[in-house]
Design a protein around this motif. Structure first.
Motif, PDB file in Angstrom:
ATOM      1  N   ILE A 148       0.798  -1.028  -0.034  1.00 47.52           N
ATOM      2  CA  ILE A 148      -0.214  -0.204   0.412  1.00 47.52           C
ATOM      3  C   ILE A 148       0.923   1.438   0.073  1.00 47.52           C
ATOM      4  O   ILE A 148       1.872   1.476   1.066  1.00 47.52           O
ATOM      5  N   ARG A 149       0.557   2.124  -1.330  1.00 51.42           N
ATOM      6  CA  ARG A 149       1.573   3.790  -1.055  1.00 51.42           C
ATOM      7  C   ARG A 149       0.912   3.707   0.077  1.00 51.42           C
ATOM      8  O   ARG A 149       0.089   4.443   0.592  1.00 51.42           O
ATOM      9  N   PRO A 150       1.921   5.055   0.266  1.00 52.68           N
ATOM     10  CA  PRO A 150       1.657   5.896   1.724  1.00 52.68           C
ATOM     11  C   PRO A 150       0.797   6.665   1.438  1.00 52.68           C
ATOM     12  O   PRO A 150       0.270   7.199   2.940  1.00 52.68           O
ATOM     13  N   GLN A 151       0.991   7.639   0.328  1.00 48.61           N
ATOM     14  CA  GLN A 151      -0.408   9.127   0.324  1.00 48.61           C
ATOM     15  C   GLN A 151      -1.788   8.029   0.502  1.00 48.61           C
ATOM     16  O   GLN A 151      -2.827   8.300   0.758  1.00 48.61           O
ATOM     17  N   HIS A 152      -2.070   6.371   0.582  1.00 48.92           N
ATOM     18  CA  HIS A 152      -3.345   5.730   0.244  1.00 48.92           C
ATOM     19  C   HIS A 152      -3.589   4.950   0.838  1.00 48.92           C
ATOM     20  O   HIS A 152      -4.417   4.952   1.833  1.00 48.92           O
ATOM     21  N   ARG A 153      -2.192   4.734   2.179  1.00 47.29           N
ATOM     22  CA  ARG A 153      -2.529   4.315   3.444  1.00 47.29           C
ATOM     23  C   ARG A 153      -3.523   5.594   4.605  1.00 47.29           C
ATOM     24  O   ARG A 153      -4.197   5.312   5.230  1.00 47.29           O
ATOM     25  N   SER A 154      -2.903   6.543   4.105  1.00 46.94           N
ATOM     26  CA  SER A 154      -3.307   8.172   4.598  1.00 46.94           C
ATOM     27  C   SER A 154      -4.880   8.436   4.618  1.00 46.94           C
ATOM     28  O   SER A 154      -5.474   8.982   5.070  1.00 46.94           O
ATOM     29  N   MET A 155      -5.098   7.453   3.708  1.00 46.91           N
ATOM     30  CA  MET A 155      -6.606   8.174   3.371  1.00 46.91           C
ATOM     31  C   MET A 155      -7.354   7.469   4.385  1.00 46.91           C
ATOM     32  O   MET A 155      -8.430   8.627   4.259  1.00 46.91           O
ATOM     33  N   LEU A 156      -7.079   7.230   4.451  1.00 47.33           N
ATOM     34  CA  LEU A 156      -8.042   5.845   5.790  1.00 47.33           C
ATOM     35  C   LEU A 156      -7.641   6.769   6.855  1.00 47.33           C
ATOM     36  O   LEU A 156      -6.625   6.763   7.765  1.00 47.33           O
ATOM     37  N   MET A 157      -8.614   7.373   7.331  1.00 42.73           N
ATOM     38  CA  MET A 157      -8.620   8.479   8.804  1.00 42.73           C
ATOM     39  C   MET A 157      -9.340   7.838   9.780  1.00 42.73           C
ATOM     40  O   MET A 157      -9.949   7.078   9.892  1.00 42.73           O
ATOM     41  N   ALA A 158      -8.362   7.689  10.863  1.00 43.63           N
ATOM     42  CA  ALA A 158      -9.158   6.962  12.405  1.00 43.63           C
ATOM     43  C   ALA A 158      -9.116   7.709  13.441  1.00 43.63           C
ATOM     44  O   ALA A 158      -8.287   8.727  14.429  1.00 43.63           O
TER      45      ALA A 158
END
Length: 188
Positions: free
Chosen positions: A155-165
């Motif tokens: 998973i690319r870092p910019q895609h991982r950061s898409m999921l906020m928690a």
């Protein structure tokens, strides 16, 4: 933003904090004048979040496939209820009607909906925010796994950061208002 889609369980789970989390999200939605778009049931956390939104004078829009109307007991008192032919139509309609997506605790259906909408964002099919309300640490293991998948270059870092928690509904909605989708990355 006008409507927020909430994915969550048709079960209440085994901890009272899950229902409290659903109610806190409902309160934050109404306070921010967001309508609720969800799976249309009156069972489990789905019923809790819808009931609280309605009790506070908010808008609750349910979308349920005809095969689940009797199994999940379609909520009888929603602002609007749409009955679709199947799950594919349900998810497409939920995505179309929503300006952001939040997952409360839930099971396989909740996970599937969350990952599908994240994938659609990764592929730039939409540029809407996606988050989890991490009630009682429910999503800790999943978030850790996603960090692992990113560290292993799946998973690319910019895609991982898409999921906020976060565990705070108001904080999550505030982050949604500031969300900027990642730039489109050319696939090699």
């Amino acid at each position: 933003m006008k409507n927020i889609c909430v994915y969550c369980g048709s079960s209440p789970g085994n901890q009272p904090t899950y229902a409290e989390g659903a109610k806190s999200l409902a309160r934050a939605l109404v306070e921010n004048n967001f309508g609720l778009v969800y799976g249309g049931s009156n069972l489990g956390l789905m019923g809790v979040v819808a009931e609280e939104v309605l009790a506070l004078g908010g808008r609750a829009i349910g979308i349920i496939p005809e095969t689940l109307v009797s199994k999940e007991l379609a909520h009888p008192a929603l602002t609007e209820l749409f009955v679709t032919r199947n799950m594919h139509e349900r998810k497409a309609m939920m995505a179309e009607m929503s300006d952001g997506f939040i997952a409360l605790p839930g099971g396989l259906g909740t996970f599937e909906e969350l990952f599908e909408i994240l994938t659609w964002g990764q592929l730039s099919f939409h540029n809407k925010p996606v988050g989890v309300l991490n009630v009682n640490g429910y999503y800790d293991g999943l978030l850790s796994f996603l960090d692992h998948a990113s560290a292993e270059a799946f998973i690319r870092p910019q895609h991982r950061s898409m999921l906020m928690a976060t565990s705070c509904a108001s904080e999550l909605l505030a982050a949604f208002k500031q969300y900027q989708a990642p730039a489109v990355v050319k696939w090699v």
